[in-house]
Design a protein around this motif. Structure first.
Motif, PDB file in Angstrom:
ATOM      1  N   GLY A   1     -71.405 -32.356 -20.999  1.00  2.61           N
ATOM      2  CA  GLY A   1     -72.523 -33.018 -21.686  1.00  2.61           C
ATOM      3  C   GLY A   1     -72.682 -34.459 -21.230  1.00  2.61           C
ATOM      4  N   LEU A   2     -71.584 -35.206 -21.247  1.00  5.15           N
ATOM      5  CA  LEU A   2     -71.682 -36.623 -20.861  1.00  5.15           C
ATOM      6  C   LEU A   2     -72.089 -36.778 -19.398  1.00  5.15           C
ATOM      7  CD1 LEU A   2     -68.691 -38.392 -22.651  1.00  5.15           C
ATOM      8  CD2 LEU A   2     -71.118 -38.557 -23.179  1.00  5.15           C
ATOM      9  N   GLY A   3     -71.529 -35.909 -18.555  1.00  3.50           N
ATOM     10  CA  GLY A   3     -71.854 -35.981 -17.127  1.00  3.50           C
ATOM     11  C   GLY A   3     -73.351 -35.787 -16.918  1.00  3.50           C
ATOM     12  N   LEU A   4     -73.905 -34.756 -17.557  1.00  5.35           N
ATOM     13  CA  LEU A   4     -75.330 -34.462 -17.351  1.00  5.35           C
ATOM     14  C   LEU A   4     -76.222 -35.572 -17.903  1.00  5.35           C
ATOM     15  CD1 LEU A   4     -75.494 -30.655 -18.244  1.00  5.35           C
ATOM     16  CD2 LEU A   4     -75.910 -31.706 -16.016  1.00  5.35           C
ATOM     17  N   VAL A   5     -75.907 -36.023 -19.110  1.00  2.00           N
ATOM     18  CA  VAL A   5     -76.823 -36.976 -19.751  1.00  2.00           C
ATOM     19  C   VAL A   5     -76.784 -38.328 -19.039  1.00  2.00           C
ATOM     20  CG1 VAL A   5     -75.275 -37.858 -21.569  1.00  2.00           C
ATOM     21  CG2 VAL A   5     -77.718 -37.643 -22.021  1.00  2.00           C
ATOM     22  N   ASN A   6     -75.614 -38.689 -18.497  1.00  2.00           N
ATOM     23  CA  ASN A   6     -75.539 -39.963 -17.782  1.00  2.00           C
ATOM     24  C   ASN A   6     -76.144 -39.871 -16.384  1.00  2.00           C
ATOM     25  OD1 ASN A   6     -74.256 -41.980 -19.546  1.00  2.00           O
ATOM     26  ND2 ASN A   6     -72.629 -40.449 -19.640  1.00  2.00           N
ATOM     27  N   THR A   7     -76.238 -38.652 -15.858  1.00  2.00           N
ATOM     28  CA  THR A   7     -76.847 -38.500 -14.536  1.00  2.00           C
ATOM     29  C   THR A   7     -78.372 -38.478 -14.652  1.00  2.00           C
ATOM     30  OG1 THR A   7     -74.965 -37.114 -14.020  1.00  2.00           O
ATOM     31  CG2 THR A   7     -76.752 -37.116 -12.408  1.00  2.00           C
ATOM     32  N   PHE A   8     -78.866 -37.741 -15.627  1.00  2.00           N
ATOM     33  CA  PHE A   8     -80.329 -37.537 -15.677  1.00  2.00           C
ATOM     34  C   PHE A   8     -81.059 -38.454 -16.658  1.00  2.00           C
ATOM     35  CE2 PHE A   8     -78.592 -33.624 -13.928  1.00  2.00           C
ATOM     36  CZ  PHE A   8     -79.371 -33.500 -12.786  1.00  2.00           C
ATOM     37  N   ASN A   9     -80.338 -39.179 -17.483  1.00  2.00           N
ATOM     38  CA  ASN A   9     -80.917 -40.152 -18.418  1.00  2.00           C
ATOM     39  C   ASN A   9     -82.216 -39.703 -19.095  1.00  2.00           C
ATOM     40  OD1 ASN A   9     -78.890 -42.063 -17.768  1.00  2.00           O
ATOM     41  ND2 ASN A   9     -79.956 -42.405 -15.825  1.00  2.00           N
ATOM     42  N   PRO A  10     -82.190 -38.604 -19.860  1.00  2.00           N
ATOM     43  CA  PRO A  10     -83.440 -38.086 -20.428  1.00  2.00           C
ATOM     44  C   PRO A  10     -84.080 -39.045 -21.436  1.00  2.00           C
ATOM     45  CG  PRO A  10     -81.557 -37.018 -21.445  1.00  2.00           C
ATOM     46  CD  PRO A  10     -81.022 -37.837 -20.309  1.00  2.00           C
TER      47      PRO A  10
ATOM     48  N   ALA B   1     -64.110 -19.704 -35.056  1.00  2.00           N
ATOM     49  CA  ALA B   1     -65.429 -19.858 -35.677  1.00  2.00           C
ATOM     50  C   ALA B   1     -65.492 -21.154 -36.474  1.00  2.00           C
ATOM     51  CB  ALA B   1     -65.728 -18.667 -36.585  1.00  2.00           C
ATOM     52  N   THR B   2     -64.342 -21.563 -37.027  1.00  2.00           N
ATOM     53  CA  THR B   2     -64.366 -22.794 -37.802  1.00  2.00           C
ATOM     54  C   THR B   2     -64.030 -24.047 -36.990  1.00  2.00           C
ATOM     55  OG1 THR B   2     -62.346 -21.854 -38.653  1.00  2.00           O
ATOM     56  CG2 THR B   2     -64.065 -22.190 -40.231  1.00  2.00           C
ATOM     57  N   ILE B   3     -63.109 -23.937 -36.035  1.00  2.00           N
ATOM     58  CA  ILE B   3     -62.741 -25.200 -35.383  1.00  2.00           C
ATOM     59  C   ILE B   3     -63.188 -25.334 -33.933  1.00  2.00           C
ATOM     60  CG2 ILE B   3     -60.704 -25.436 -36.884  1.00  2.00           C
ATOM     61  CD1 ILE B   3     -59.040 -25.050 -34.302  1.00  2.00           C
ATOM     62  N   ASN B   4     -63.637 -24.256 -33.306  1.00  2.00           N
ATOM     63  CA  ASN B   4     -63.982 -24.388 -31.887  1.00  2.00           C
ATOM     64  C   ASN B   4     -65.485 -24.216 -31.689  1.00  2.00           C
ATOM     65  OD1 ASN B   4     -63.382 -24.516 -29.004  1.00  2.00           O
ATOM     66  ND2 ASN B   4     -64.008 -22.380 -28.976  1.00  2.00           N
ATOM     67  N   MET B   5     -66.166 -25.284 -31.362  1.00  2.00           N
ATOM     68  CA  MET B   5     -67.612 -25.200 -31.165  1.00  2.00           C
ATOM     69  C   MET B   5     -67.980 -25.921 -29.885  1.00  2.00           C
ATOM     70  SD  MET B   5     -69.189 -25.545 -34.856  1.00  2.00           S
ATOM     71  CE  MET B   5     -68.558 -24.569 -36.194  1.00  2.00           C
ATOM     72  N   ASP B   6     -67.910 -25.200 -28.789  1.00  2.00           N
ATOM     73  CA  ASP B   6     -68.139 -25.845 -27.501  1.00  2.00           C
ATOM     74  C   ASP B   6     -69.613 -26.169 -27.289  1.00  2.00           C
ATOM     75  OD1 ASP B   6     -65.476 -25.428 -27.186  1.00  2.00           O
ATOM     76  OD2 ASP B   6     -65.687 -23.672 -25.916  1.00  2.00           O
ATOM     77  N   GLY B   7     -70.480 -25.268 -27.746  1.00  2.00           N
ATOM     78  CA  GLY B   7     -71.914 -25.526 -27.604  1.00  2.00           C
ATOM     79  C   GLY B   7     -72.300 -26.768 -28.402  1.00  2.00           C
ATOM     80  N   THR B   8     -71.744 -26.873 -29.598  1.00  2.00           N
ATOM     81  CA  THR B   8     -72.015 -28.035 -30.440  1.00  2.00           C
ATOM     82  C   THR B   8     -71.482 -29.310 -29.786  1.00  2.00           C
ATOM     83  OG1 THR B   8     -71.874 -26.554 -32.327  1.00  2.00           O
ATOM     84  CG2 THR B   8     -71.708 -28.895 -32.808  1.00  2.00           C
ATOM     85  N   SER B   9     -70.384 -29.189 -29.064  1.00  2.00           N
ATOM     86  CA  SER B   9     -69.826 -30.380 -28.399  1.00  2.00           C
ATOM     87  C   SER B   9     -70.711 -30.850 -27.252  1.00  2.00           C
ATOM     88  CB  SER B   9     -68.434 -30.085 -27.844  1.00  2.00           C
ATOM     89  OG  SER B   9     -67.625 -29.594 -28.858  1.00  2.00           O
ATOM     90  N   VAL B  10     -71.227 -29.906 -26.460  1.00  2.00           N
ATOM     91  CA  VAL B  10     -72.144 -30.290 -25.386  1.00  2.00           C
ATOM     92  C   VAL B  10     -73.339 -31.021 -26.014  1.00  2.00           C
ATOM     93  CG1 VAL B  10     -73.682 -29.443 -23.556  1.00  2.00           C
ATOM     94  CG2 VAL B  10     -71.552 -28.260 -23.997  1.00  2.00           C
ATOM     95  N   TYR B  11     -73.820 -30.453 -27.102  1.00  2.00           N
ATOM     96  CA  TYR B  11     -74.973 -31.018 -27.808  1.00  2.00           C
ATOM     97  C   TYR B  11     -74.687 -32.433 -28.312  1.00  2.00           C
ATOM     98  CZ  TYR B  11     -77.483 -31.655 -32.298  1.00  2.00           C
ATOM     99  OH  TYR B  11     -78.177 -32.147 -33.374  1.00  2.00           O
ATOM    100  N   GLN B  12     -73.506 -32.612 -28.905  1.00  2.00           N
ATOM    101  CA  GLN B  12     -73.218 -33.931 -29.456  1.00  2.00           C
ATOM    102  C   GLN B  12     -73.187 -35.002 -28.379  1.00  2.00           C
ATOM    103  OE1 GLN B  12     -70.127 -32.672 -31.896  1.00  2.00           O
ATOM    104  NE2 GLN B  12     -71.493 -32.693 -33.644  1.00  2.00           N
ATOM    105  N   ALA B  13     -72.583 -34.660 -27.255  1.00  2.00           N
ATOM    106  CA  ALA B  13     -72.516 -35.641 -26.169  1.00  2.00           C
ATOM    107  C   ALA B  13     -73.932 -35.963 -25.676  1.00  2.00           C
ATOM    108  CB  ALA B  13     -71.672 -35.086 -25.029  1.00  2.00           C
ATOM    109  N   ILE B  14     -74.724 -34.926 -25.411  1.00  2.92           N
ATOM    110  CA  ILE B  14     -76.058 -35.169 -24.856  1.00  2.92           C
ATOM    111  C   ILE B  14     -76.959 -35.869 -25.884  1.00  2.92           C
ATOM    112  CG2 ILE B  14     -78.163 -34.043 -23.984  1.00  2.92           C
ATOM    113  CD1 ILE B  14     -76.459 -32.112 -22.491  1.00  2.92           C
TER     114      ILE B  14
END
Ligand code: ASP
Length: 439
Positions: A93-102, A312-325
């Motif tokens: 997430g951080l890599g993409l958002v810092n590269t493309f600066n949406p 289901a309760t503690i692992n949310m990778d999609g949510t993590s990508v989202y939070q970073a972006i």
């Protein structure tokens, strides 16, 4: 026809139907009064069996263990892998958002029209309020919250899944310690209960194609002004791309660590993924994720009954990508400069936030507030920040939930492989014993 195709047809028909309904003044209320209830009943049925399923399958799973040391091994591997996948997600997430600066291309007018439309929307203000209530808790509160003080209170609240997991583990270990002979009656009870509930999953799934039709048509009729959505196109695409990269990452893990064909794996899991997309809730999808992984991928129940509910309760990778972006996007759009230190803070808080987020629609946005606050984002601008992304949040929530569910299934398969608990799948059908009860 395979179940996933039926579900896909239901989804496509639902989107078309919802779209047609937007042409009528009465369309939206027709869908919410007469169509959506079918979807709501389905989600309620899934939630209804989630807690009994966790209880029965976890007690069965652990009490089947021949060697208790295995459980410790499984626990450590599970937590290690969950942390690893989440950190990878945040970096993507951080890599993409810092590269493309949406966020840099968003005009003042767009910001003010989004602010006018959504900043005082109850969807936004309630998220901020929930976040501030969560933030007041002490650092160890989440550990305290895992331990129930009343079993029935824990069983009667779907938000307290970790408490149910805690009880089930404690109970099953004690069962092992009283010896096989003494534990037999209660073990048989939970073994059978587990089979019955998995059968309920099969029956509920017969209803899935109609339910997704209802859920998706309702999403379409309640979606927002398309012009505003265009302004958020770059952000949305970037997030969807990030989520797609995550799925590729899981496929690589399946290929090289689980040593299975990743396309086969995705096909076996697809009904769960499609439901995750339609319901936006990994908790509601959990019974189906468990059934697919055990019966169609071949993961032993000893593993899936522990790894999946915890995930289901503690692992949310999609949510993590989202939070970073989303955190960086909002900062860019509102001209809040981020230092390297801020970005490191995002990594840490997004990691904790994905552990703390509830597995229900929109939970990721609550945690986003906490991530934003941790980097010193001005609190008076929080509502504006959330208003920026609110219009597209539901469809993006649907996508990130797919990743959340796929991530849990992938980690469970890896743990099973490492512990030698991956077998040939033996799917069961809802009507396997129907003849015996039909005259
Ligand atoms: N809806 C997501 C889930 O249930 C959480 C989120 O990102 O909002 O997995």
């Amino acid at each position: 026809m395979a179940l996933h195709w039926k579900i896909v047809i239901g989804m496509v028909a639902g989107v078309i139907f919802g779209f047609v309904m937007t042409f009528f003044d009465w369309g939206s209320s027709f869908v919410s009064d007469w169509v959506l209830p079918i979807g709501t009943i389905f989600v309620r049925l899934l939630k209804l069996i989630a807690v009994p399923l966790i209880l029965a399958s976890l007690i069965k799973g652990i009490s089947d263990l021949k060697d208790i040391a295995k459980f410790k091994d499984m626990g450590l591997r599970t937590f290690g892998l969950y942390m690893m996948t989440t950190v990878v997600a945040i970096f993507i997430g951080l890599g993409l958002v810092n590269t493309f600066n949406p966020g840099n291309g968003i005009s003042e007018e767009t910001i003010s029209s989004l602010t006018d439309t959504y900043a005082s929307d109850s969807g936004v203000t309630s998220k901020i309020a929930t976040a501030s209530a969560q933030k007041e808790a002490g650092p160890l509160q989440f550990v305290v919250d895992m331990v129930p003080d009343n079993l029935f209170a824990a069983l009667s609240n779907n938000g307290l899944m970790l408490q149910v997991i805690f009880f089930a583990i404690f109970f099953a270990i004690s069962m092992l310690l009283i010896g096989e002979k003494k534990a037999k009656p209660i073990k048989q009870l939970f073994d059978t209960l587990n089979d019955v509930i998995l059968k309920m999953v099969d029956l509920i799934m017969l209803f899935a194609p109609y339910a997704v039709f209802a859920l998706l048509s309702s999403v379409v009729v309640s979606s927002n002004n398309p012009e505003l959505l265009v302004a958020l196109m770059k952000y949305s695409f970037l997030l969807v791309f990030g989520l797609f990269v995550m799925i590729l990452f899981y496929m690589v893990l399946v290929k090289f660590v689980v040593k299975k064909n990743p396309f086969w794996f995705i096909k076996q899991m697809s009904p769960a993924q499609l439901l995750a997309f339609s319901t936006s809730s990994s908790a509601a999808t959990l019974p189906v994720t468990m059934e697919r992984l055990e019966e169609h991928v071949g993961v032993d129940q000893e593993v899936s009954s522990f790894v999946l509910p915890v995930g289901a309760t503690i692992n949310m990778d999609g949510t993590s990508v989202y939070q970073a972006i989303a955190a960086v996007f909002i900062s860019q759009a509102l001209g809040f400069d981020l230092t390297l230190g801020n970005q490191l803070t995002i990594i840490l808080t997004a990691l904790l936030a994905s552990i703390g987020a509830a597995a229900v629609p929109g939970a990721g946005m609550v945690m986003l507030v906490i991530v934003l606050e941790s980097i010193g984002f001005p609190s008076e601008k929080l509502a504006i920040g959330l208003a920026l992304i609110f219009a597209v949040d539901r469809p993006l929530d649907m996508c990130r939930t797919v990743v959340n569910v796929t991530g849990d299934a992938t980690v469970a398969s890896i743990v099973a492989k490492k512990l030698n608990k991956l077998h040939d799948p033996k799917p069961k059908n809802w009507d396997d014993h129907l003849d015996a009860i039909k005259k």
